[in-house]
Design an enzyme around this catalytic site. Structure first.
Site, PDB file in Angstrom:
ATOM      1  N   ASN A 232       0.830  -1.207   0.000  1.00  0.00           N
ATOM      2  CA  ASN A 232       0.000   0.000   0.000  1.00  0.00           C
ATOM      3  C   ASN A 232       0.858   1.249   0.000  1.00  0.00           C
ATOM      4  OD1 ASN A 232      -1.581  -2.232   1.244  1.00  0.00           O
ATOM      5  ND2 ASN A 232      -3.162  -0.667   1.254  1.00  0.00           N
TER       6      ASN A 232
ATOM      7  N   GLU B   8      -3.345  -0.193  -4.218  1.00  0.00           N
ATOM      8  CA  GLU B   8      -2.708  -1.396  -3.692  1.00  0.00           C
ATOM      9  C   GLU B   8      -2.052  -2.165  -4.826  1.00  0.00           C
ATOM     10  OE1 GLU B   8      -5.255  -3.626  -0.989  1.00  0.00           O
ATOM     11  OE2 GLU B   8      -6.577  -1.878  -0.911  1.00  0.00           O
TER      12      GLU B   8
ATOM     13  N   HIS C 230       5.406 -11.990  -7.475  1.00  0.00           N
ATOM     14  CA  HIS C 230       6.704 -12.510  -7.064  1.00  0.00           C
ATOM     15  C   HIS C 230       6.575 -12.842  -5.588  1.00  0.00           C
ATOM     16  CE1 HIS C 230      11.046 -12.893  -6.692  1.00  0.00           C
ATOM     17  NE2 HIS C 230      10.979 -12.150  -5.617  1.00  0.00           N
TER      18      HIS C 230
ATOM     19  N   LYS D 136     -15.416  -3.586  -9.147  1.00  0.00           N
ATOM     20  CA  LYS D 136     -16.798  -4.034  -8.946  1.00  0.00           C
ATOM     21  C   LYS D 136     -16.923  -4.761  -7.621  1.00  0.00           C
ATOM     22  CE  LYS D 136     -16.378  -8.331 -11.572  1.00  0.00           C
ATOM     23  NZ  LYS D 136     -15.700  -8.566 -12.844  1.00  0.00           N
TER      24      LYS D 136
ATOM     25  N   PHE E 205     -18.316  -7.914  -5.187  1.00  0.00           N
ATOM     26  CA  PHE E 205     -18.431  -9.368  -5.329  1.00  0.00           C
ATOM     27  C   PHE E 205     -19.344  -9.907  -4.246  1.00  0.00           C
ATOM     28  CE2 PHE E 205     -14.511  -8.169  -7.347  1.00  0.00           C
ATOM     29  CZ  PHE E 205     -14.552  -8.900  -8.521  1.00  0.00           C
TER      30      PHE E 205
END
Length: 157
Positions: free
Chosen positions: A31, A81, A86, A109, A111
């Site tokens: 972040n 974010e 990796h 969107k 969920f």
């Protein structure tokens, strides 16, 4: 909309987020601080993007990035974010993260479930990997932006 801002170069310190990425989703994210988030163009569309990321003076890796309000979690502050594709051995809070956003995948969107969210993120990661192998995106991996002069800390976008 999204494309006219790209590629977008940004650099800033990694701060502690909500702690959800790794714990709930199994998908760790880095972040940026609020100041860095606020420095993004205000008209850049929220959604899922892809590009390249580099921690400190480390290697450059593929990444997926979310800009937005995370409707699933009903955030009240916009966040940026970055999920670096990796596996890192340890956290890198406080390090400088340099990113180049090269493309746009989809709008943000909501969920119905955590599983649906996780599966969408996995698809985004696969899409990012495919796109970043294309020559026009691959060339940005070598951009000089990723080579920080030794000992120089740059703390803004």
């Amino acid at each position: 909309g999204a494309m006219r801002h790209l590629p977008y170069f940004c650099r800033g310190e990694v701060v502690k987020g909500f702690g959800r990425g790794s714990k709930e989703l199994g998908i760790p994210t880095a972040n940026f601080s609020e100041q860095v988030v606020e420095s993004f163009p205000s008209d850049i569309p929220t959604g899922i993007y892809y590009g390249w990321a580099c921690v400190g003076n480390g290697d450059v890796h593929k990444m997926v990035l979310s800009i937005g309000w995370n409707p699933f979690y009903k955030n009240i502050k916009k966040s940026v974010e970055t999920h670096i594709i990796h596996t890192f051995k340890e956290d890198f809070y406080g390090e400088i993260l340099s990113i180049v956003i090269t493309g746009y995948i989809r709008p943000e969107k909501n969920f119905d479930s955590l599983d649906a969210l996780i599966s969408a993120i996995q698809e985004d990661i696969e899409e990012a990997k495919r796109q970043l192998d294309l020559p026009e995106h691959l060339k940005l991996k070598e951009d000089n932006f990723f080579h920080l002069p030794e000992g120089k800390i740059v703390n803004n976008c």
